[in-house]
Structures are given as structure tokens and as C-alpha cells.
Design a protein around this motif. Structure first.
Motif, PDB file in Angstrom:
ATOM      1  N   MET A  29       2.444   3.708   3.068  1.00 28.98           N
ATOM      2  CA  MET A  29       2.666   2.562   2.193  1.00 28.98           C
ATOM      3  C   MET A  29       2.588   1.268   2.999  1.00 28.98           C
ATOM      4  SD  MET A  29       5.708   3.513  -0.454  1.00 28.98           S
ATOM      5  CE  MET A  29       6.839   4.074   0.817  1.00 28.98           C
ATOM      6  N   ARG A  30       2.234   0.222   2.261  1.00 29.18           N
ATOM      7  CA  ARG A  30       2.174  -1.118   2.850  1.00 29.18           C
ATOM      8  C   ARG A  30       3.224  -1.950   2.128  1.00 29.18           C
ATOM      9  NH1 ARG A  30      -2.478  -0.685   5.727  1.00 29.18           N
ATOM     10  NH2 ARG A  30      -2.899  -2.887   6.028  1.00 29.18           N
ATOM     11  N   LEU A  31       4.312  -2.241   2.820  1.00 27.62           N
ATOM     12  CA  LEU A  31       5.490  -2.849   2.204  1.00 27.62           C
ATOM     13  C   LEU A  31       5.510  -4.348   2.440  1.00 27.62           C
ATOM     14  CD1 LEU A  31       8.049  -0.171   3.465  1.00 27.62           C
ATOM     15  CD2 LEU A  31       6.833  -0.214   1.278  1.00 27.62           C
ATOM     16  N   VAL A  32       5.761  -5.094   1.370  1.00 30.87           N
ATOM     17  CA  VAL A  32       5.821  -6.559   1.477  1.00 30.87           C
ATOM     18  C   VAL A  32       7.087  -7.072   0.791  1.00 30.87           C
ATOM     19  CG1 VAL A  32       3.311  -6.891   1.548  1.00 30.87           C
ATOM     20  CG2 VAL A  32       4.486  -6.880  -0.668  1.00 30.87           C
ATOM     21  N   ARG A  33       7.435  -8.299   1.086  1.00 30.95           N
ATOM     22  CA  ARG A  33       8.423  -9.063   0.323  1.00 30.95           C
ATOM     23  C   ARG A  33       7.737 -10.360  -0.091  1.00 30.95           C
ATOM     24  NH1 ARG A  33      12.027 -11.232   3.333  1.00 30.95           N
ATOM     25  NH2 ARG A  33      13.657 -11.532   1.803  1.00 30.95           N
ATOM     26  N   PHE A  34       8.123 -10.840  -1.267  1.00 30.35           N
ATOM     27  CA  PHE A  34       7.494 -12.066  -1.763  1.00 30.35           C
ATOM     28  C   PHE A  34       8.443 -12.761  -2.717  1.00 30.35           C
ATOM     29  CE2 PHE A  34       6.401 -10.626  -6.105  1.00 30.35           C
ATOM     30  CZ  PHE A  34       6.582  -9.249  -5.970  1.00 30.35           C
ATOM     31  N   GLY A  89      11.728 -16.844  -8.933  1.00 32.33           N
ATOM     32  CA  GLY A  89      11.901 -17.594  -7.690  1.00 32.33           C
ATOM     33  C   GLY A  89      12.718 -16.855  -6.648  1.00 32.33           C
ATOM     34  N   LEU A  90      13.002 -15.582  -6.915  1.00 34.72           N
ATOM     35  CA  LEU A  90      13.838 -14.799  -6.000  1.00 34.72           C
ATOM     36  C   LEU A  90      12.979 -13.870  -5.145  1.00 34.72           C
ATOM     37  CD1 LEU A  90      16.676 -13.815  -8.512  1.00 34.72           C
ATOM     38  CD2 LEU A  90      16.791 -15.539  -6.680  1.00 34.72           C
ATOM     39  N   PRO A  91      13.483 -13.509  -3.943  1.00 29.79           N
ATOM     40  CA  PRO A  91      12.746 -12.555  -3.112  1.00 29.79           C
ATOM     41  C   PRO A  91      12.733 -11.165  -3.745  1.00 29.79           C
ATOM     42  CG  PRO A  91      14.532 -13.622  -1.882  1.00 29.79           C
ATOM     43  CD  PRO A  91      14.720 -13.972  -3.321  1.00 29.79           C
ATOM     44  N   VAL A  92      11.575 -10.531  -3.712  1.00 28.47           N
ATOM     45  CA  VAL A  92      11.390  -9.201  -4.296  1.00 28.47           C
ATOM     46  C   VAL A  92      10.631  -8.352  -3.282  1.00 28.47           C
ATOM     47  CG1 VAL A  92      10.285  -7.927  -6.188  1.00 28.47           C
ATOM     48  CG2 VAL A  92      11.271 -10.175  -6.631  1.00 28.47           C
ATOM     49  N   LYS A  93      10.962  -7.050  -3.270  1.00 26.62           N
ATOM     50  CA  LYS A  93      10.209  -6.110  -2.428  1.00 26.62           C
ATOM     51  C   LYS A  93       9.140  -5.417  -3.266  1.00 26.62           C
ATOM     52  CE  LYS A  93      13.938  -4.911   0.739  1.00 26.62           C
ATOM     53  NZ  LYS A  93      14.859  -3.862   1.190  1.00 26.62           N
ATOM     54  N   GLY A  94       8.012  -5.172  -2.642  1.00 26.40           N
ATOM     55  CA  GLY A  94       6.965  -4.451  -3.350  1.00 26.40           C
ATOM     56  C   GLY A  94       6.081  -3.707  -2.380  1.00 26.40           C
ATOM     57  N   ARG A  95       5.115  -2.996  -2.933  1.00 20.63           N
ATOM     58  CA  ARG A  95       4.135  -2.355  -2.061  1.00 20.63           C
ATOM     59  C   ARG A  95       2.742  -2.799  -2.480  1.00 20.63           C
ATOM     60  NH1 ARG A  95       5.364   1.566  -5.866  1.00 20.63           N
ATOM     61  NH2 ARG A  95       3.490   2.548  -6.686  1.00 20.63           N
ATOM     62  N   LEU A  96       1.929  -2.962  -1.461  1.00 24.98           N
ATOM     63  CA  LEU A  96       0.580  -3.469  -1.672  1.00 24.98           C
ATOM     64  C   LEU A  96      -0.339  -2.284  -1.972  1.00 24.98           C
ATOM     65  CD1 LEU A  96      -0.859  -6.231  -1.501  1.00 24.98           C
ATOM     66  CD2 LEU A  96      -1.369  -5.700   0.882  1.00 24.98           C
ATOM     67  N   GLU A  97      -1.057  -2.386  -3.105  1.00 26.21           N
ATOM     68  CA  GLU A  97      -2.071  -1.371  -3.440  1.00 26.21           C
ATOM     69  C   GLU A  97      -3.387  -2.105  -3.606  1.00 26.21           C
ATOM     70  OE1 GLU A  97      -0.708   1.041  -6.689  1.00 26.21           O
ATOM     71  OE2 GLU A  97       0.916   1.894  -5.475  1.00 26.21           O
ATOM     72  N   GLY A  98      -4.261  -1.989  -2.603  1.00 26.89           N
ATOM     73  CA  GLY A  98      -5.461  -2.819  -2.605  1.00 26.89           C
ATOM     74  C   GLY A  98      -5.042  -4.274  -2.478  1.00 26.89           C
ATOM     75  N   SER A  99      -5.429  -5.102  -3.443  1.00 20.94           N
ATOM     76  CA  SER A  99      -5.050  -6.521  -3.382  1.00 20.94           C
ATOM     77  C   SER A  99      -3.960  -6.849  -4.403  1.00 20.94           C
ATOM     78  CB  SER A  99      -6.285  -7.395  -3.613  1.00 20.94           C
ATOM     79  OG  SER A  99      -6.834  -7.102  -4.885  1.00 20.94           O
ATOM     80  N   ILE A 159       1.147  -7.831  -9.514  1.00 26.76           N
ATOM     81  CA  ILE A 159       0.657  -9.208  -9.380  1.00 26.76           C
ATOM     82  C   ILE A 159      -0.325  -9.257  -8.207  1.00 26.76           C
ATOM     83  CG2 ILE A 159       2.585  -9.942  -7.892  1.00 26.76           C
ATOM     84  CD1 ILE A 159       2.510 -12.649  -9.415  1.00 26.76           C
ATOM     85  N   PRO A 160      -1.449  -9.972  -8.366  1.00 30.19           N
ATOM     86  CA  PRO A 160      -2.390 -10.079  -7.247  1.00 30.19           C
ATOM     87  C   PRO A 160      -1.716 -10.770  -6.050  1.00 30.19           C
ATOM     88  CG  PRO A 160      -3.417 -10.813  -9.299  1.00 30.19           C
ATOM     89  CD  PRO A 160      -1.947 -10.634  -9.587  1.00 30.19           C
TER      90      PRO A 160
END
Ligand code: ZN
Length: 241
Positions: free
Chosen positions: A1-6, A12-22, A31-32
């Protein structure tokens, strides 16, 4: 997995997600990636940095290769994310340092070399931004290495099941290659670092071990765009304010 926060554009709050392609997939939907502001992919309670872990870098600064890992800290307040600005301290010389960052996955203490891989979540890029002028007089490097914005991290954590070393670690400033090294040249490999650090302190999930920098460090000045790239992980790009 490719893990990001954004930053979630809706809340407007920080959220964790995983990148699938773009596309980033998170609890709040998909969300792109180009539509969000990425944050540092983890929020460490501490960053344990390793000095002089590549012989060629120790030599370029006129230092001996250490007998045990040379360790120092960066505080959580030093962390910034991809595309954030590095704000230089008042100094005549500030350097970039491209580093492989190991992200810890579980609370751990007294981890043996044999068990070390089991406590790793994954890997990301770090720029160990360093005030060389302060490093001469600041014995424990608290100011030289710990100032605000001195720890750019990201752009994502690639989990250890998807990538393994040796890692190709590069830096570029304004598109020009400055550092081009391999973790094959580590003096102390990752399991030995984890054993040594956890002999003294507990590591928490999200803590970071910055594994040292290859040769080729050089100055950063206002307006520079500095990139740290590790094959298989991505590019950590920051501008210098
Ligand atoms: Zn460093």
C-alpha cells in the motif's frame, strides 16, 4: 500500500488515505491526488536520525566513520510535508541531506536484529536539512538539526510488503543532481539501527528513523527547489522560502 495524509477539502481536517494510481481512497471517499494538499505521511513522536552512515559522506565532511551508530533527534515540530516551504535559519550555510526514512508500525522496545523487520510499517523520503554553521558550535545539534521545517517528509509511505532494499537515494536542486547513492553502502544496516535505538528507547507507531545521507550534500538558498527521490517511493519536493 501507498499511504498518504492530506487535508480533506470538505472539512479542512487531516485525513489518512491510500493512493491507488492517481486517486486517494479514504473514509471520506475518493479524490484525485492533484486536488489535495498532501501532508507528511506520518506524525512521529520523534525522529531518530543516524549521522555518518555512508563512508563517502563522512569523508566529504572530514569525519571519521563511527564505531557505533551516531544518533541525534529532530523534534516533531520540525516536520513539514511535500510542497511545504523550508524556512532557512539565520546561517551562512544550510545543506540538504537526502535520506531513506524508516517508518515504525508498532510500539516496540528491545527489538533484536532478527525481529527488526517486523516493527517496520514502510518507507518514505526525508530531507535532513542541516545548519552547518550551527553544527560547528551546537554540540548536540539541537539547533543545527532541529529547527522548524528541517524535516520534510513524504510524499507517501510505501509499506514494506511492496518494496525492499537496497534503495536508490537521490537529491536534486533546481533540477541538478546533487546526491546519487544507494543504501547498499550503509555502514549500519536498518536491523542494526533498530536494535541499537530500541535498546535505549521505545519507538511508537509513526516514529521515523532517518538512515543517514550519501555523499554530495550541498547548500540551499532562498528560491531553490529541492527534491529527494527514492526509486519505488516517489519524489519529495520542497521550495526554500
Ligand atoms: Zn542526515
Amino acid at each position: 500500500m501507498r499511504l498518504v495524509r492530506f487535508l480533506d477539502p470538505a472539512s479542512g481536517l487531516p485525513v489518512k488515505g491510500r493512493l491507488e494510481g492517481s486517486v486517494i481512497v479514504s473514509a471520506s471517499g475518493s479524490i484525485p491526488v492533484e486536488q489535495v494538499h498532501l501532508l507528511s505521511p506520518c506524525t512521529p513522536t520523534k525522529i531518530v536520525c543516524v549521522g555518518r552512515n555512508y563512508a563517502a559522506h563522512a569523508a566529504e565532511l572530514g569525519n571519521e566513520v563511527p564505531e557505533r551508530p551516531l544518533l541525534f533527534f529532530k523534534p516533531p515540530s520540525a516536520v513539514i510535508g511535500p510542497n511545504d516551504e523550508i524556512v532557512l535559519p539565520k546561517s551562512s550555510l544550510v545543506h540538504h541531506e537526502a535520506e531513506l526514512a524508516v517508518v515504525i508500525g508498532v510500539r516496540c522496545r528491545n527489538v533484536s536484529v532478527h525481529d527488526a523487520m517486523s516493527v517496520i510499517l514502510g518507507y518514505t523520503c526525508m530531507n535532513d536539512v542541516s545548519d552547518r554553521e550551527a553544527q560547528k558550535w551546537d554540540k548536540n545539534w539541537v539547533r543545527a538539526k532541529g529547527f522548524d521545517t528541517s524535516a520534510p517528509l513524504g510524499p507517501m509511505i510505501v509499506t514494506k510488503d511492496e518494496i525492499e532494499g537496497p534503495f536508490h537515494v537521490m537529491s536534486r536542486v533546481n533540477g541538478e543532481v546533487r546526491q546519487d547513492g544507494s543504501t547498499r553502502d550503509f555502514i549500519f544496516p536498518i536491523p542494526a539501527l533498530i536494535e541499537e535505538i530500541t535498546r535505549y528507547m521505545t519507538l511508537e507507531p509513526g516514529d521515523v528513523i532517518a538512515t543517514g545521507t550519501p555523499a554530495g550534500v550541498g547548500p540551499l538558498v532562498s528560491g531553490d527547489i529541492v527534491e529527494i527521490e527514492i526509486d519505488g517511493i516517489g519524489i519529495l519536493r520542497n521550495t526554500v522560502a
